[in-house]
Design an enzyme around this catalytic site. Structure first.
Site, mmCIF file in Angstrom:
data_model
loop_
_atom_site.group_PDB
_atom_site.id
_atom_site.type_symbol
_atom_site.label_atom_id
_atom_site.label_comp_id
_atom_site.label_asym_id
_atom_site.label_seq_id
_atom_site.Cartn_x
_atom_site.Cartn_y
_atom_site.Cartn_z
ATOM 1 N N GLU A 68 6.981 -5.016 -2.565
ATOM 2 C CA GLU A 68 8.098 -4.528 -1.767
ATOM 3 C C GLU A 68 7.936 -3.039 -1.438
ATOM 4 O O GLU A 68 8.273 -2.592 -0.345
ATOM 5 C CB GLU A 68 9.412 -4.762 -2.507
ATOM 6 C CG GLU A 68 9.817 -6.223 -2.621
ATOM 7 C CD GLU A 68 9.188 -6.904 -3.823
ATOM 8 O OE1 GLU A 68 8.288 -6.299 -4.454
ATOM 9 O OE2 GLU A 68 9.585 -8.038 -4.140
ATOM 10 N N ASN A 337 0.337 -11.212 -2.165
ATOM 11 C CA ASN A 337 0.073 -10.810 -0.790
ATOM 12 C C ASN A 337 -1.399 -10.988 -0.414
ATOM 13 O O ASN A 337 -2.268 -10.319 -0.986
ATOM 14 C CB ASN A 337 0.485 -9.345 -0.621
ATOM 15 C CG ASN A 337 0.272 -8.825 0.779
ATOM 16 O OD1 ASN A 337 0.093 -9.592 1.715
ATOM 17 N ND2 ASN A 337 0.292 -7.515 0.922
ATOM 18 N N GLU A 340 -3.636 -7.679 2.198
ATOM 19 C CA GLU A 340 -4.479 -6.549 1.807
ATOM 20 C C GLU A 340 -5.963 -6.925 1.801
ATOM 21 O O GLU A 340 -6.783 -6.204 2.380
ATOM 22 C CB GLU A 340 -4.061 -5.993 0.454
ATOM 23 C CG GLU A 340 -2.829 -5.119 0.518
ATOM 24 C CD GLU A 340 -2.546 -4.407 -0.792
ATOM 25 O OE1 GLU A 340 -1.845 -3.384 -0.759
ATOM 26 O OE2 GLU A 340 -3.033 -4.856 -1.839
#
Length: 438
Positions: A68, A337, A340
């Site tokens: 976040e 995630n 990246e």
């Protein structure tokens, strides 16, 4: 309804992403796991400030953890360009250090106060934010009630709701509507997320896309990168990143399964570096030679595993490879995630449990930039295949890079949605004498 929410918030139950704690036991909210708190700053959890409140408009941003925080960085930079002060709260040491690395002294950082009235009142009375902007999915009932009582707009950006959270909230629609209707604006990641927030009582809701597509690639220290690249030499590498318990063992199993054929170096980056001692012991029990970043160990031809047990160096680890398995997806659920590694030129592998990043994975899978694996055996086969087939690996890398480019634009959409709340603060900031942050 507020009294019902208050009773619920003090009842000690945890449902659907809402953490609620008995007033008499505030430490239940306190993150006691090693590495997740800073004992020197523990009073911030009770709303006691450790920095000065600057003059002029101030927006309170909250990011629960690293993901976040990364998503909010470009938005915070845009707000700071308007001379609006930013207070950023986070819940972990890792995210605090990340905010320092990415944003420096341009913002004020504090640890998020406990979701109990005395802490929240103390926090809000001191900082007096003009707006509160939170990322993704955290809901704190007491905080939301107090923000509403003080007429401070509550905005959710990069908003998402997992299948599990939405199902739980939907089954408690009375509490859901009472809380979600307090949000002045929701800027959702996808159409699915937007519809879920509307169903639970939020309005207005707009769709921006995922802010993580607009983040900068994670940085790295050039000297360390050059040193490790020289030590690795011509060896093939692959990485298992953001791993949870069980996934490090899976990576070690994969390494042993293909070592005799590929002679590869395996890079393991646990999601929680404080587990590194236990991980190293486990890997050594598998007859694997381990070098650790935290000890500045050299990578020798005999090194099997490079254990990335440092904080804030994902950019280093991903630049040492072109193939990354993203954890919390094989032995744990939710996913991490994948953007990246795709951003830094890696083909992406993942387990099937990626509901928290569904849209990003759907785009990667459709484009050919990512692949889903079912078990450890399939992971070993995929790693071996992509290490020895350069063309297939490069196809995945190129496809992932295109996905990243196509996903950009969420930042501008989010800023536009925020204009009714930010523009008046911008005008006020221009009229205020300049003062230093902090």
């Amino acid at each position: 309804m507020n009294s019902r929410i208050a009773r619920f918030a003090l009842s000690g139950y945890r449902i659907a992403g809402v953490a609620a704690y008995p007033f008499a036991r505030p430490y239940l909210m306190y993150r006691s796991a090693k590495g997740k708190e800073d004992k020197r700053r523990r009073m911030e959890r009770f709303g006691h400030a450790s920095a000065d409140r600057p003059r002029g408009p101030l927006v309170w941003f909250h990011a629960a953890s690293v993901g976040e925080t990364l998503a909010l960085v470009p938005l915070i930079r845009e707000i700071r360009k308007r001379d609006i002060h930013v207070l950023l709260t986070t819940g972990t040491v890792t995210s605090a250090e990340l905010s320092k690395t990415r944003l420096g002294d341009d913002i004020i950082h504090q640890y998020v106060p406990l979701d109990i009235k005395i802490s929240i009142n103390r926090f809000l009375s001191y900082w007096m934010p003009d707006a509160a902007i939170t990322a993704e999915s955290e809901i704190w009932p007491v905080t939301m009630m107090e923000l509403e009582r003080r007429h401070i707009p509550q905005i959710r950006v990069n908003a998402r709701l997992s299948d599990r959270s939405f199902g739980r909230w939907h089954s408690r629609s009375d509490f859901a509507e009472a809380l979600f209707s307090k949000l002045a604006l929701v800027v959702a990641q996808s159409d699915v997320d937007a519809e879920r927030f509307r169903d639970l009582g939020s309005w207005p809701v707009v769709v921006s896309g995922n802010l993580k597509g607009d983040t900068d690639p994670p940085p790295c220290e050039a000297t360390a990168l050059d040193t490790y690249r020289r030590q690795i030499g011509n060896r093939k590498t692959w990485a298992a990143i953001s791993t949870f318990d069980g996934e490090e063992k899976a990576a070690g199993t994969v390494h042993n399964a293909i070592k005799s054929r590929d002679g590869q170096l395996t890079i393991i980056v646990p999601r929680h570096p404080e587990r590194a001692d236990d991980i190293e012991t486990m890997l050594k029990g598998m007859n694997l030679t381990v070098a650790r970043r935290s000890r500045n160990d050299a990578i020798t031809p005999q090194t099997d595993i490079f254990l990335g047990d440092s904080i804030g160096e994902m950019g280093l680890y991903l630049r040492l490879t072109e193939l990354a398995f993203v954890g919390r997806s094989l032995m744990a659920e939710g996913g991490q995630n994948p953007l990246e590694p795709a951003m830094l030129g890696c083909a992406v592998l993942s387990g099937a449990h990626v509901q928290n990043f569904r849209e990003a994975y759907q785009k990667l899978l459709r484009s050919g930039g990512g692949r889903i694996i079912r078990d450890v055996e399939m992971l070993a086969k995929a790693v071996h295949y992509l290490l020895v087939n350069d063309n297939e690996r490069y196809k995945m890398i190129d496809a992932g890079g295109k996905v990243i480019q196509d996903m950009r634009g969420a930042l501008s959409s989010t800023v536009k949605a925020l204009e009714p709340y930010i523009n008046p603060l911008t005008v006020t900031a221009k009229l205020q004498p300049r003062s230093a942050v902090g």
